[in-house]
Scaffold this motif. Sequence first.
Motif, short mmCIF file in Angstrom:
data_model
loop_
_atom_site.label_atom_id
_atom_site.label_comp_id
_atom_site.label_asym_id
_atom_site.label_seq_id
_atom_site.Cartn_x
_atom_site.Cartn_y
_atom_site.Cartn_z
N PRO A 106 1.61 3.30 6.94
CA PRO A 106 0.62 2.32 6.57
C PRO A 106 -0.82 2.78 7.34
O PRO A 106 -1.49 1.86 8.05
CB PRO A 106 0.82 1.00 6.49
CG PRO A 106 1.88 1.02 7.94
CD PRO A 106 2.64 2.28 7.69
N ALA A 127 -2.58 -7.80 7.77
CA ALA A 127 -2.84 -6.33 7.36
C ALA A 127 -1.85 -5.78 6.64
O ALA A 127 -0.51 -5.80 7.17
CB ALA A 127 -3.66 -5.64 8.16
N ILE A 168 -11.00 -3.26 2.88
CA ILE A 168 -10.88 -2.70 4.39
C ILE A 168 -11.86 -3.77 4.92
O ILE A 168 -13.12 -3.75 5.09
CB ILE A 168 -11.74 -1.26 4.47
CG1 ILE A 168 -10.79 -0.29 3.44
CG2 ILE A 168 -11.63 -0.99 5.96
CD1 ILE A 168 -11.69 0.92 3.49
N LEU A 216 -11.33 0.78 -3.30
CA LEU A 216 -11.40 0.18 -1.84
C LEU A 216 -12.93 -0.20 -1.59
O LEU A 216 -13.71 0.67 -1.88
CB LEU A 216 -10.86 1.11 -0.84
CG LEU A 216 -9.30 1.29 -0.76
CD1 LEU A 216 -8.96 2.31 -2.12
CD2 LEU A 216 -8.88 2.06 0.49
N ILE A 264 1.01 -1.21 0.04
CA ILE A 264 0.05 -0.03 -0.11
C ILE A 264 0.96 1.45 -0.01
O ILE A 264 0.74 2.32 -0.80
CB ILE A 264 -0.90 -0.05 0.99
CG1 ILE A 264 -1.81 -1.03 0.89
CG2 ILE A 264 -1.81 1.25 1.34
CD1 ILE A 264 -3.04 -1.30 2.02
N VAL A 311 -4.40 4.87 7.14
CA VAL A 311 -5.47 5.37 6.53
C VAL A 311 -6.31 6.14 7.32
O VAL A 311 -6.82 5.42 8.31
CB VAL A 311 -6.21 4.17 5.47
CG1 VAL A 311 -7.60 4.95 4.81
CG2 VAL A 311 -5.12 3.47 4.86
N ALA A 329 -2.12 -2.52 5.89
CA ALA A 329 -2.25 -1.12 6.48
C ALA A 329 -3.46 -1.25 7.74
O ALA A 329 -4.25 -2.29 7.75
CB ALA A 329 -2.65 -0.02 5.34
N VAL A 330 -3.61 -0.07 8.08
CA VAL A 330 -4.71 0.04 9.16
C VAL A 330 -5.53 1.22 8.82
O VAL A 330 -4.75 2.52 8.20
CB VAL A 330 -4.15 0.24 10.66
CG1 VAL A 330 -3.44 -1.03 11.18
CG2 VAL A 330 -3.34 1.31 11.02
N GLN A 331 -6.79 1.37 9.04
CA GLN A 331 -7.65 2.59 9.16
C GLN A 331 -7.96 2.89 10.39
O GLN A 331 -8.59 2.20 11.21
CB GLN A 331 -8.95 2.01 8.15
CG GLN A 331 -9.76 3.41 7.99
CD GLN A 331 -10.88 3.15 7.12
OE1 GLN A 331 -10.74 3.30 5.91
NE2 GLN A 331 -12.14 2.84 7.33
N ILE A 382 -6.91 -3.77 4.65
CA ILE A 382 -6.44 -2.98 5.47
C ILE A 382 -7.35 -2.85 6.84
O ILE A 382 -8.79 -3.36 6.41
CB ILE A 382 -6.98 -1.53 4.99
CG1 ILE A 382 -6.13 -1.11 3.83
CG2 ILE A 382 -6.89 -0.18 5.93
CD1 ILE A 382 -6.87 -0.01 2.86
N SER A 386 -13.01 5.04 -2.07
CA SER A 386 -13.45 3.64 -1.22
C SER A 386 -15.17 3.74 -1.14
O SER A 386 -15.50 5.22 -1.40
CB SER A 386 -13.04 4.07 0.31
OG SER A 386 -13.39 5.20 0.82
N LEU A 414 -8.35 -3.20 -3.02
CA LEU A 414 -7.93 -3.26 -1.72
C LEU A 414 -9.21 -3.60 -0.85
O LEU A 414 -10.35 -3.26 -1.17
CB LEU A 414 -7.29 -2.11 -1.22
CG LEU A 414 -6.14 -1.79 -1.86
CD1 LEU A 414 -6.36 -0.49 -2.80
CD2 LEU A 414 -4.92 -1.11 -0.74
#
Length: 375
Positions: A34, A252, A193, A172, A25, A36, A254-256, A233, A150, A191
């Motif tokens: 990473p 994962a 989530i 997304l 990402i 979001v 990345a993280v949101q 994510i 997204s 991607l």
Amino acid sequence: MQALGESSAGVTTIAVMTSWPDTRILDLFGISAPIVLAPMAGPVLADLTVAVAQAGGLGSLPCALLPADRIRAELTEIRSRTDAAINLNFFCHTTPEPDPVADLAWRARLAPYYVEAGLDPSVTPVASNRNPFDGGACEIIEEFRPEAVSFHFGLPEAALLERVRATGAKVLGCATTVAEARWLADRGADLIIAQGAEAGGHRGMFLSTDVGTQVGTFALVPQVVDAVDVPVIAAGGIGDPRAIVAALALGAAAVQIGTAYLYTPEARIAVGHRKALLEQNADDATALTNVFTGRPARGIVNRAMRELGPMSEATPPFPRAGGALAPLRSATEPAGSTDFMSLWSGQAGTLSARYAGLSAAELTRTLAREALARL
């Protein structure tokens, strides 16, 4: 990352993490962390989006509450301040057919509160609205060409989705179950989530309406990682560096993060909402509720949730439930009441409270730095 091993002197060495374990990402969007920014409709506008983007994360702009001219104005502001990658977020719900009977039943349920607040329950409130993704929104994407788009509550129809992809934007999709993740991947999402039950705000669920079967983030993420071939994510319950490290360890990329950013000065939230966040402690409850909009969303428990729900069969379909509650909030909020305010918050809100007062950029850099240190 260097593996555990022995030096020439026979002394065991410990690996030191100098970069993120999965850079897909980061490479895709040209970002350095990473992280979001969760596209929280209402609290997030240009200032917060830009701050996260400039600090190395992926900034997001929620568009569901904004008319087209306001979206263009916010995007113009964002692009004047940064050329970093950004994500535009839209809802993909179906606008419900008018149902006067359901609307009247809901207003009747709220009538005692109207009388208590000195309001006339016979006055028809302004209908609540959320804008589903449509051709007009697609034209904005074609005009501004964001790096990511997204969607919440599924994906738009195929023709619109193809127009989005033709701009070069990565798509997304938000999944709350493995089945939803597969559905999104099969329809071309770049991607996924993976939104666990801990997440604040609206659930992205679209294949099921049963909140009782919703899965927690740290059970959902590895299952989604195993089920799809695209980067995942993690979202929900990620409020400090420990949770970031845990999510990455489970696969994962990345993280949101949402609730943590509500503590920053750039977040556009009501005074009462900010106060409720700051006064939370580990024993305070959040719950999934549909009383504010008609769809399940997680927030700090208040009077409306306790007395009307938290989940009520009387609410009209999303998004119409909110219209009848709006006059109650307007009448009670000036006196400091949060009785009828949607106090969106994830379950890990108190973990983020120690960062209260940091700017959004400082928070992004701090979370990234401390997570790397733990790695």
